[in-house]
Design a protein around this motif. Structure first.
Motif, short mmCIF file in Angstrom:
data_model
loop_
_atom_site.label_atom_id
_atom_site.label_comp_id
_atom_site.label_asym_id
_atom_site.label_seq_id
_atom_site.Cartn_x
_atom_site.Cartn_y
_atom_site.Cartn_z
N VAL A 1 11.01 3.34 -7.72
CA VAL A 1 11.03 2.11 -6.92
C VAL A 1 10.67 2.42 -5.47
O VAL A 1 9.90 1.68 -4.84
CB VAL A 1 12.41 1.43 -7.03
N ASP A 2 11.19 3.51 -4.93
CA ASP A 2 10.84 3.90 -3.55
C ASP A 2 9.35 4.19 -3.42
O ASP A 2 8.71 3.76 -2.46
CB ASP A 2 11.64 5.14 -3.13
N LEU A 3 8.78 4.91 -4.37
CA LEU A 3 7.34 5.21 -4.33
C LEU A 3 6.51 3.93 -4.43
O LEU A 3 5.52 3.76 -3.73
CB LEU A 3 6.96 6.18 -5.45
N TRP A 4 6.92 3.05 -5.33
CA TRP A 4 6.17 1.80 -5.50
C TRP A 4 6.23 0.96 -4.23
O TRP A 4 5.22 0.39 -3.80
CB TRP A 4 6.73 1.03 -6.69
N THR A 5 7.41 0.89 -3.59
CA THR A 5 7.54 0.14 -2.34
C THR A 5 6.66 0.74 -1.26
O THR A 5 5.99 0.01 -0.52
CB THR A 5 9.03 0.16 -1.88
N ASP A 6 6.64 2.06 -1.14
CA ASP A 6 5.78 2.72 -0.15
C ASP A 6 4.31 2.44 -0.43
O ASP A 6 3.53 2.18 0.50
CB ASP A 6 6.03 4.22 -0.14
N ALA A 7 3.92 2.49 -1.71
CA ALA A 7 2.52 2.23 -2.07
C ALA A 7 2.13 0.81 -1.68
O ALA A 7 1.03 0.58 -1.14
CB ALA A 7 2.31 2.47 -3.56
N ILE A 8 2.99 -0.14 -1.94
CA ILE A 8 2.70 -1.54 -1.58
C ILE A 8 2.58 -1.69 -0.06
O ILE A 8 1.68 -2.37 0.44
CB ILE A 8 3.78 -2.48 -2.16
N TRP A 9 3.49 -1.06 0.68
CA TRP A 9 3.45 -1.18 2.14
C TRP A 9 2.19 -0.55 2.70
O TRP A 9 1.52 -1.14 3.55
CB TRP A 9 4.69 -0.53 2.77
N PHE A 10 1.84 0.66 2.25
CA PHE A 10 0.63 1.32 2.75
C PHE A 10 -0.61 0.49 2.42
O PHE A 10 -1.54 0.40 3.24
CB PHE A 10 0.49 2.73 2.17
N ARG A 11 -0.65 -0.13 1.24
CA ARG A 11 -1.78 -0.98 0.88
C ARG A 11 -1.84 -2.21 1.78
O ARG A 11 -2.92 -2.64 2.19
CB ARG A 11 -1.70 -1.41 -0.58
N SER A 12 -0.68 -2.78 2.14
CA SER A 12 -0.66 -3.99 2.96
C SER A 12 -1.18 -3.74 4.37
O SER A 12 -1.71 -4.64 5.01
CB SER A 12 0.76 -4.57 3.02
N VAL A 13 -1.02 -2.51 4.87
CA VAL A 13 -1.53 -2.20 6.21
C VAL A 13 -2.89 -1.52 6.16
O VAL A 13 -3.44 -1.13 7.19
CB VAL A 13 -0.52 -1.34 7.03
N GLY A 14 -3.44 -1.37 4.96
CA GLY A 14 -4.79 -0.83 4.82
C GLY A 14 -4.89 0.68 4.84
O GLY A 14 -5.97 1.23 5.08
N PHE A 15 -3.80 1.37 4.58
CA PHE A 15 -3.81 2.83 4.59
C PHE A 15 -3.35 3.41 3.25
O PHE A 15 -2.67 4.44 3.21
CB PHE A 15 -2.92 3.37 5.72
N ASP A 16 -3.73 2.78 2.17
CA ASP A 16 -3.29 3.27 0.87
C ASP A 16 -3.88 4.64 0.56
O ASP A 16 -3.27 5.44 -0.15
CB ASP A 16 -3.58 2.28 -0.24
N GLY A 17 -5.04 4.96 1.11
CA GLY A 17 -5.62 6.30 0.92
C GLY A 17 -4.74 7.38 1.53
O GLY A 17 -4.61 8.48 0.98
N VAL A 18 -4.12 7.08 2.67
CA VAL A 18 -3.22 8.04 3.32
C VAL A 18 -2.01 8.30 2.42
O VAL A 18 -1.58 9.45 2.25
CB VAL A 18 -2.77 7.52 4.71
N PHE A 19 -1.46 7.23 1.85
CA PHE A 19 -0.30 7.38 0.98
C PHE A 19 -0.63 8.26 -0.22
O PHE A 19 0.13 9.18 -0.54
CB PHE A 19 0.18 6.01 0.51
N TRP A 20 -1.74 8.00 -0.90
CA TRP A 20 -2.09 8.76 -2.10
C TRP A 20 -2.45 10.20 -1.76
O TRP A 20 -2.16 11.10 -2.53
CB TRP A 20 -3.19 8.06 -2.87
#
Length: 146
Positions: A24-43
């Motif tokens: 759940v923590d990882l999924w929440t972080d992935a959603i937040w990073f995607r919402s600010v346009g930095f999902d590549g940084v998260f992955w």
């Protein structure tokens, strides 16, 4: 056998609950990073952490396995005496050391004379089975993960 089954089920359920929280923590972080346009940084960060964990784990397992194999070869190089070899020799040396301490009147855990003046060496009765190569590999893997 039934207790072992129940204990296994409890451990598995606790692991699922713990991993669900991490998921759940990882999924929440992935959603937040995607919402600010930095999902590549998260992955990238997550991939780096996983690769480092796996790489260091493999390195730890290799080092521990090498040490276990070296210890096994060194123990095999010394012929077993009447006390049974590796563990038996260690147990005998430890018992001899406690006899020496007792001759001087000192009890390791309770002070001079021991409880109610009891005197005498501490005897160790340990018969450990030879784990074999597969058991040694399992010990190295568990030690590497810990």
């Amino acid at each position: 056998m039934r207790r072992l089954g129940i204990a296994t089920i409890v451990v598995v359920l606790l692991a699922i609950v713990a991993l669900a929280g991490v998921g759940v923590d990882l999924w929440t972080d992935a959603i937040w990073f995607r919402s600010v346009g930095f999902d590549g940084v998260f992955w990238t960060r997550l991939g780096t952490q996983v690769l480092l964990f796996v790489g260091v784990g493999i390195l730890a397992v290799l080092v521990l396995a090498g040490n276990v194999l070296l210890a096994g070869r060194l123990a095999a190089a010394h012929p077993a005496g009447p006390d049974g070899g590796g563990v038996g020799r260690w147990r005998e040396r430890l018992s001899e050391a406690t006899r020496d301490l007792d001759r001087r009147g000192w009890e390791p855990w309770t002070g001079p004379g021991g409880p109610a003046g009891r005197r005498g060496p501490i005897e160790f009765e340990a018969e450990l089975p030879d784990p074999g190569p597969l058991g040694l590999a399992a010990i190295a893997v568990i030690g590497g993960l810990v």
